[in-house]
Write a protein that holds these residues in place. Sequence first.
Motif, short mmCIF file in Angstrom:
data_model
loop_
_atom_site.label_atom_id
_atom_site.label_comp_id
_atom_site.label_asym_id
_atom_site.label_seq_id
_atom_site.Cartn_x
_atom_site.Cartn_y
_atom_site.Cartn_z
N SER A 168 -8.22 0.27 2.36
CA SER A 168 -7.41 1.38 2.85
C SER A 168 -7.82 1.72 4.28
O SER A 168 -9.00 1.61 4.64
CB SER A 168 -7.62 2.60 1.95
OG SER A 168 -7.29 2.29 0.62
N VAL B 65 -6.19 8.93 -2.72
CA VAL B 65 -5.96 9.33 -1.33
C VAL B 65 -6.40 10.77 -1.11
O VAL B 65 -6.94 11.12 -0.06
CB VAL B 65 -4.48 9.09 -0.94
CG1 VAL B 65 -3.54 9.92 -1.77
CG2 VAL B 65 -4.25 9.34 0.54
N ARG C 234 -3.20 4.59 4.96
CA ARG C 234 -2.49 3.57 4.18
C ARG C 234 -3.48 3.07 3.13
O ARG C 234 -4.53 2.54 3.47
CB ARG C 234 -2.01 2.43 5.09
CG ARG C 234 -0.89 2.90 6.01
CD ARG C 234 -0.42 1.84 6.97
NE ARG C 234 0.60 2.35 7.86
CZ ARG C 234 1.92 2.14 7.72
NH1 ARG C 234 2.36 1.39 6.71
NH2 ARG C 234 2.78 2.65 8.56
N TYR C 235 -3.14 3.29 1.88
CA TYR C 235 -4.15 3.15 0.83
C TYR C 235 -3.76 2.18 -0.26
O TYR C 235 -2.59 1.99 -0.59
CB TYR C 235 -4.49 4.52 0.24
CG TYR C 235 -3.32 5.27 -0.38
CD1 TYR C 235 -2.42 5.98 0.39
CD2 TYR C 235 -3.14 5.26 -1.77
CE1 TYR C 235 -1.36 6.65 -0.19
CE2 TYR C 235 -2.09 5.93 -2.36
CZ TYR C 235 -1.21 6.62 -1.56
OH TYR C 235 -0.15 7.30 -2.14
N THR D 124 -6.65 3.64 -5.06
CA THR D 124 -7.44 4.56 -4.23
C THR D 124 -6.93 5.98 -4.40
O THR D 124 -5.72 6.22 -4.41
CB THR D 124 -7.34 4.14 -2.75
OG1 THR D 124 -7.94 2.86 -2.61
CG2 THR D 124 -8.05 5.13 -1.85
N LYS E 289 0.83 -1.21 0.00
CA LYS E 289 0.00 0.00 0.00
C LYS E 289 0.86 1.26 0.00
O LYS E 289 2.05 1.21 0.33
CB LYS E 289 -0.89 0.02 1.25
CG LYS E 289 -1.99 -1.03 1.25
CD LYS E 289 -2.77 -0.95 2.54
CE LYS E 289 -3.81 -2.05 2.60
NZ LYS E 289 -4.48 -2.10 3.92
#
Length: 395
Positions: free
Chosen positions: A242, A276, A269-270, A274, A186
């Motif tokens: 995430s 963010v 934490r993605y 994703t 991630k």
Amino acid sequence: MNNPTTSQARPTLSEELRHLLAMLLAHDTTSRESNLALIESIRDYLDQLGIPSELIFNPERTKANLYARLGPAGDGGVMLSGHTDVVPVDGQSWSYPPFQLTEDEGRCYGRGSADMKGFIACVLEAVPRFQQSALTMPLHLAFSYDEEVGCLGVPGLIDHIQSSPDHPAMCIIGEPTSMQPVYGHKGKVGMRCKVKGHACHSAYAPEGVNAIEYAARLIGKLTDLAEPLKQQQDRRFDPPYSTLQTGKIQGGVALNIVPEACQFDFEMRYLPDTDVNATLDKLKDFAASTLQPAMQTVHPDAGIHFEMLASYPPLLTDPQSRFAQWLSEWSGSHDFTTVAFGTEGGLFDQAGVATLVCGPGSMDQGHKPDEFVTIGQLGRCCDMLENLRNWMVSH
Ligand SMILES: [Zn+2]
């Protein structure tokens, strides 16, 4: 490559590998310290072999990345990369001295033995054999600083590589994966939120702006924003969605004073796909359009300020790619996986260098007291490098 060396535990360290690992561990390169003595030792070692190094310093010139290459000129080739800094031993109870090599029962103890000086020692030990081989492509060495405090050092190294005429095609980062090839992790963003309120005697609380209470509302919003993230799942990662969490908070002086200041640190934490910023923007919008106007009706100087502490992008390299298949052969492990911890890999990948992670030791031992790497794991790493060398001669 017809006959990859099979992974086999080596019962003892070679003299040269022991010497190099002991040298690396003896330098206290906790991220808050300078890493220059260690970098100069690596530079001197390469220098003795006739391999020039380039040092890329931080602005204060207290730390440096090291970049070197051998083999033919031109684009392509493979980069071996690792960070030279280690996490602190403060507050940890060690039975072995952390900044020296201690061998005991097939294990090599010392801060950074797994994360990730064991890998760097294996690479340096292999350099003379790469140098004596008729490589058909360049071998790049890239050692960074300040990885453990948010991948702060490696951007300068990447800029340096990108401004050089020849670029590596592939990169292996030797973070401790128990020699399992890793194709992804991630991304992470670490943020600090500073809430500025207005102090007054708590008996007149409505005349003040309570920074802690506004911070609490922001943290509550973060908890709400974490919920929908759970809907978007990717089973290749653990946990498969995430996450958002607040890890640190401070504020207030005394119970009878409305607190003027409160700050908290949070991280996201993605997953690789994703956005963010979409989540972070919702939090910032809530701060700017809902909380801040209410705060400023009481006192115009009150407000909410965000700053980024550190970030690194996610890594997701196709495990079906040719590079991934080659790494499987070199490492002797076809069990591709992802890891929970971050690496500099996403940054290399963004710079156009296909990156995978594979190195000796386990993160079960990383960052902990009595960190160790086994001699067997170091042997498997040496085998991987030997297979890589054979491939770079024949490919
Ligand atoms: Zn590491």
